[in-house]
Design an enzyme around this catalytic site. Structure first.
Site, PDB file in Angstrom:
ATOM      1  N   ASP A 294       0.876  -1.174   0.000  1.00 11.76           N
ATOM      2  CA  ASP A 294       0.000   0.000   0.000  1.00 11.76           C
ATOM      3  C   ASP A 294       0.914   1.226   0.000  1.00 11.76           C
ATOM      4  O   ASP A 294       2.126   1.109   0.208  1.00 11.76           O
ATOM      5  CB  ASP A 294      -0.892  -0.012   1.255  1.00 11.76           C
ATOM      6  CG  ASP A 294      -1.772   1.234   1.372  1.00 11.76           C
ATOM      7  OD1 ASP A 294      -2.384   1.631   0.369  1.00 11.76           O
ATOM      8  OD2 ASP A 294      -1.847   1.829   2.463  1.00 11.76           O
ATOM      9  N   SER A 295       0.304   2.392  -0.153  1.00 13.70           N
ATOM     10  CA  SER A 295       1.095   3.626  -0.055  1.00 13.70           C
ATOM     11  C   SER A 295       1.639   3.815   1.360  1.00 13.70           C
ATOM     12  O   SER A 295       2.536   4.626   1.557  1.00 13.70           O
ATOM     13  CB  SER A 295       0.224   4.828  -0.421  1.00 13.70           C
ATOM     14  OG  SER A 295      -0.827   4.942   0.525  1.00 13.70           O
TER      15      SER A 295
ATOM     16  N   CYS B 165      -4.380  -1.334  -1.954  1.00 21.44           N
ATOM     17  CA  CYS B 165      -4.533   0.121  -2.128  1.00 21.44           C
ATOM     18  C   CYS B 165      -5.508   0.342  -3.282  1.00 21.44           C
ATOM     19  O   CYS B 165      -5.265  -0.131  -4.403  1.00 21.44           O
ATOM     20  CB  CYS B 165      -3.167   0.707  -2.464  1.00 21.44           C
ATOM     21  SG  CYS B 165      -3.206   2.455  -2.871  1.00 21.44           S
TER      22      CYS B 165
ATOM     23  N   GLU C 290      -1.941   8.427   8.112  1.00 24.47           N
ATOM     24  CA  GLU C 290      -0.530   8.044   7.971  1.00 24.47           C
ATOM     25  C   GLU C 290       0.314   8.713   9.060  1.00 24.47           C
ATOM     26  O   GLU C 290       1.200   8.107   9.648  1.00 24.47           O
ATOM     27  CB  GLU C 290      -0.072   8.506   6.574  1.00 24.47           C
ATOM     28  CG  GLU C 290       1.194   7.930   6.049  1.00 24.47           C
ATOM     29  CD  GLU C 290       1.113   6.433   5.781  1.00 24.47           C
ATOM     30  OE1 GLU C 290       2.165   5.842   5.925  1.00 24.47           O
ATOM     31  OE2 GLU C 290       0.045   5.869   5.496  1.00 24.47           O
TER      32      GLU C 290
ATOM     33  N   CYS D  37     -10.934   3.580   0.486  1.00 30.70           N
ATOM     34  CA  CYS D  37      -9.479   3.727   0.627  1.00 30.70           C
ATOM     35  C   CYS D  37      -9.111   2.863   1.824  1.00 30.70           C
ATOM     36  O   CYS D  37      -9.806   2.896   2.853  1.00 30.70           O
ATOM     37  CB  CYS D  37      -9.122   5.187   0.871  1.00 30.70           C
ATOM     38  SG  CYS D  37      -7.428   5.454   1.464  1.00 30.70           S
TER      39      CYS D  37
ATOM     40  N   HIS E 236      -6.945   3.090   3.981  1.00 31.06           N
ATOM     41  CA  HIS E 236      -6.619   3.814   5.226  1.00 31.06           C
ATOM     42  C   HIS E 236      -7.878   4.077   6.069  1.00 31.06           C
ATOM     43  O   HIS E 236      -7.789   4.185   7.291  1.00 31.06           O
ATOM     44  CB  HIS E 236      -5.986   5.177   4.916  1.00 31.06           C
ATOM     45  CG  HIS E 236      -4.525   5.128   4.560  1.00 31.06           C
ATOM     46  ND1 HIS E 236      -4.057   4.608   3.393  1.00 31.06           N
ATOM     47  CD2 HIS E 236      -3.431   5.563   5.254  1.00 31.06           C
ATOM     48  CE1 HIS E 236      -2.735   4.720   3.351  1.00 31.06           C
ATOM     49  NE2 HIS E 236      -2.328   5.305   4.476  1.00 31.06           N
TER      50      HIS E 236
HETATM   51  N1  DGL Z   1      -4.653   3.435   0.983  1.00 37.25           N
HETATM   52  C1  DGL Z   1      -4.715   3.897  -0.365  1.00 37.25           C
HETATM   53  C2  DGL Z   1      -6.038   3.609  -1.025  1.00 37.25           C
HETATM   54  O1  DGL Z   1      -6.658   2.617  -0.707  1.00 37.25           O
HETATM   55  C3  DGL Z   1      -4.092   5.190  -0.757  1.00 37.25           C
HETATM   56  C4  DGL Z   1      -4.216   6.362   0.115  1.00 37.25           C
HETATM   57  C5  DGL Z   1      -3.239   7.413  -0.344  1.00 37.25           C
HETATM   58  O2  DGL Z   1      -2.048   7.135  -0.268  1.00 37.25           O
HETATM   59  O3  DGL Z   1      -3.675   8.466  -0.832  1.00 37.25           O
HETATM   60  O4  DGL Z   1      -6.476   4.310  -1.912  1.00 37.25           O
END
Ligand code: DGL
Length: 266
Positions: free
Chosen positions: A8-9, A72, A155, A188, A190
């Site tokens: 993931d990011s 992600c 984050e 997302c 996150h």
């Molecule tokens: N967790 C990621 C997603 O599902 C990316 C969030 C990000 O880095 O902007 O889209």
């Protein structure tokens, strides 16, 4: 023992790793948080494709993974096609906003979708949305809200910023919904870590939907493991291109994992 790469990011994909660990005991997971390049949501397609390719190549060369989970939504929306073209022999599972399960269960047919700008602006998301709008058993309305800054606040573990942004985006959803929303999709990976704040603001009549469990089941299928055995005897390997201490802390807090994360230069 099978090895699965997950990336993931940043820390968001831990919400998917949590479901993978529950569904696939006995599998060894190598998790990469690309925190040095987070957030992905406001990056260009070529930057995300480049990061996704570097991480995938590294996971293949170093850990000889049997499958890859792109944990992600943004990287799935913008880079999974190129990853599949470059690695046709590697099973790759992506994550997309759970519009389909939401459309299957919503009674009011007004569904909020919270995701990054990158995901919501992607062709892949537009196709998914149009397909469901045209085929759902009864008309369904998706109210899509880009949540700039929210993944970044998660984050950075910045709780006041998360609260402010959740308030802003829930207010925007309400303002744009033409009727009562009974479902909100966390598009997302996150956002499940801000679910308490979102649930508080949305109230008890709104269900929050994410994709972690569905992705874990799909991963079990691509590994051909109908009856996975084991007890997670091998703890996941946790790696971060950013601050490994932040990943260790998130894994400890959210997944109760004592594993110390290490730094990855890729
Ligand atoms: N967790 C990621 C997603 O599902 C990316 C969030 C990000 O880095 O902007 O889209």
């Amino acid at each position: 023992m099978k090895t699965v790469g997950v990336f993931d990011s940043g820390v968001g994909g831990l919400s998917v790793l949590r479901a993978l660990l529950a569904e696939l005991p006995g599998v060894r997971f190598v998790y990469v948080a690309d925190s040095a390049y987070a957030p992905y949501g406001e990056r260009t397609v070529s930057e995300i494709a480049d990061r996704s390719e570097r991480i995938t190549a590294w996971l293949r060369n170093t850990h000889h993974i049997d499958a890859l989970v792109v944990a992600c939504n943004t990287a799935t929306a913008l880079a999974i096609d190129s990853l599949r073209a470059t690695h046709p022999d590697l099973p790759i599972v992506g994550v997309e906003p759970a519009l389909k399960p939401a459309a299957a269960t919503s009674h009011t047919r007004h569904i909020g979708v919270l995701a990054t700008r990158g995901t919501l602006n992607s062709e892949r998301f537009a196709r998914l949305r149009t397909q469901l709008e045209n085929t759902a058993s009864s008309p369904v309305h998706f109210i899509c809200q880009p949540c700039d800054g929210l993944a970044d606040a998660i984050e950075r573990d910045d709780l006041p910023a998360q609260q402010t942004l959740c308030e802003r985006y829930v207010a925007a959803l309400r303002e744009h919904a033409p009727g009562d929303m009974d479902t909100v999709v966390l598009g997302c990976t996150h956002y499940p870590f801000a679910a308490d704040a979102l649930a508080q603001l949305l109230g008890p009549d709104v269900a929050l939907v994410d994709t972690g469990e569905a992705v874990a089941r799909r991963t079990r299928d691509v590994l051909n493991m109908s009856d996975p055995k084991g007890t997670n005897a091998t703890p996941p390997v946790l790696l971060s291109t950013g601050d490994p201490a932040a990943l260790s802390l998130a894994a400890q807090r959210w997944l109760d994992l004592p594993t110390r994360a290490a730094k990855l230069m890729v």
